[in-house]
Scaffold this motif. Structure first.
Motif, short mmCIF file in Angstrom:
data_model
loop_
_atom_site.label_atom_id
_atom_site.label_comp_id
_atom_site.label_asym_id
_atom_site.label_seq_id
_atom_site.Cartn_x
_atom_site.Cartn_y
_atom_site.Cartn_z
N ILE A 1 3.36 5.86 -5.72
CA ILE A 1 3.15 5.93 -7.18
C ILE A 1 2.07 6.95 -7.51
N ALA A 2 0.92 6.85 -6.83
CA ALA A 2 -0.20 7.76 -7.09
C ALA A 2 0.19 9.20 -6.80
N GLN A 3 0.93 9.41 -5.72
CA GLN A 3 1.37 10.74 -5.35
C GLN A 3 2.20 11.38 -6.46
N ARG B 1 -3.44 2.42 7.72
CA ARG B 1 -2.71 3.52 8.33
C ARG B 1 -1.22 3.24 8.38
N THR B 2 -0.86 1.99 8.68
CA THR B 2 0.55 1.63 8.74
C THR B 2 1.22 1.84 7.40
N GLY B 3 0.51 1.48 6.33
CA GLY B 3 1.07 1.66 4.98
C GLY B 3 1.29 3.12 4.66
N LEU C 1 -7.18 6.42 2.32
CA LEU C 1 -6.27 5.34 2.71
C LEU C 1 -5.88 5.36 4.18
N THR C 2 -6.21 6.44 4.88
CA THR C 2 -5.85 6.51 6.30
C THR C 2 -6.93 5.87 7.16
N THR C 3 -7.24 4.63 6.83
CA THR C 3 -8.17 3.82 7.61
C THR C 3 -7.34 2.93 8.54
N ILE D 1 0.84 -1.19 0.00
CA ILE D 1 0.00 0.00 0.00
C ILE D 1 0.88 1.24 0.00
N ALA D 2 2.00 1.18 0.72
CA ALA D 2 2.91 2.32 0.78
C ALA D 2 3.45 2.66 -0.60
#
Length: 306
Positions: free
Chosen positions: A127-129, A282-284, A276-278, A121-122
């Motif tokens: 990539i999306a960023q 969140r860890t990712g 994505l900050t669920t 996920i990180a």
């Protein structure tokens, strides 16, 4: 302008290693066959650097006109500079064949990365960023990619992502009932029926983001007509998206109404972060933030050392 050989990509004989083009570029090897032609690794004898050399093939009866438009587009694209967009360095004719010289990027397509790699996920966040930043920069400068897809987004081992082929949408064949629907996947409904708009690249980003997060396409791919109708309905989004919190963002990007499409990059980034900050991711995100900070520190250290 020189006469251009009008041939389909598959009928063009690849250049042999050691071939010298334009008195500058020494062919090293054929790297593959893309949507618009053949791609070579070449050595620029003037700069001493490797470059990507793309032999462009027009596949239409009005190829002379297409190449004239392409020349004009590439002259403008050469001014486009962003760390996540490959730089167009040069273009020229050699023995009736047209070539574009671009920065060499040692990586693979995002399509292959999604298919064959296990992306955390990180990394997907990173990539999306980068894509959001690149598209925002290009659209602000007045550039439309018009054919953005998983195949012309490249990623290397560190996760750096770049967009290639700006300016080449002029060579996209006319769409008919026999069109390759997979190539139409990132195109908004208005592009299928007419021409690319400034909002088209954000729509394409929506399809890329969907596949990046889900490893599956967001729309039907049975025929051009069904594909078009599927895009107008938006029905498959909720059915397939495993990140439910992304649905509002995806609907904003993939709306068939170009005037209502989400195109504000900071807002897109904000909604993506929030989605994505669920608890499960969140860890990712924290890891992605650490990666981003580390990269920035690395760049700062390198600049100080220099």
């Amino acid at each position: 302008m020189d006469n251009i050989t009008s041939q389909a990509t598959h009928s063009i004989k690849p250049l042999e290693p050691g071939t010298l083009l334009n008195g500058i570029y020494l062919i090293d090897s054929l790297q593959g066959q893309g949507r618009y032609g053949l791609v070579y690794l070449a050595f620029d004898q003037q700069t001493g650097k490797n470059v990507a050399l793309k032999e462009v093939c027009a596949q239409s009866s009005n190829h002379q006109s297409k190449f004239q438009q392409l020349e004009a587009a590439l002259e403008k694209v050469q001014r486009l500079e962003h760390p996540n967009i490959t730089k167009t360095l040069d273009f020229f004719y050699d023995d009736g064949r047209f070539f574009i010289v671009m920065e060499w990027f040692d990586g693979d397509s995002l399509n292959n990365a999604i298919t064959y790699q296990k992306l955390s996920i990180a990394k997907r966040y990173y990539i999306a960023q980068q894509l959001i930043s690149a598209i925002q920069h290009a659209t602000k400068q007045g550039f439309i990619h018009g054919a953005l897809s998983l195949d012309n987004i490249m990623i290397n081992k560190s996760g750096k992502t770049v967009i290639v082929d700006y300016g080449l949408q002029l060579l996209t064949p006319d769409i008919d009932g026999n069109a390759d629907v997979r190539q139409l996947m990132p195109m908004p409904p208005e592009d299928i029926k007419s021409k690319a708009l400034p909002t088209s690249d954000w729509y394409a980003f929506g399809t890329v983001l969907f596949e990046l997060m889900n490893k599956t396409a967001p729309f039907s791919n049975k025929s051009v007509n069904l594909h078009y109708q599927s895009k107008l309905s938006l029905a498959p989004i909720h059915k397939y998206n495993q990140f439910a919190n992304l649905n509002p963002l995806l609907e904003g990007l993939l709306t068939p109404n170009a005037k209502k499409r989400l195109t504000d990059a900071p807002l897109i980034q904000q909604q993506f972060d929030r989605a994505l900050t669920t608890k499960s991711s969140r860890t990712g995100i924290q890891t992605a933030a650490l990666i981003t900070v580390s990269l920035c520190l690395g760049i700062l250290i390198l600049s100080i050392v220099k």
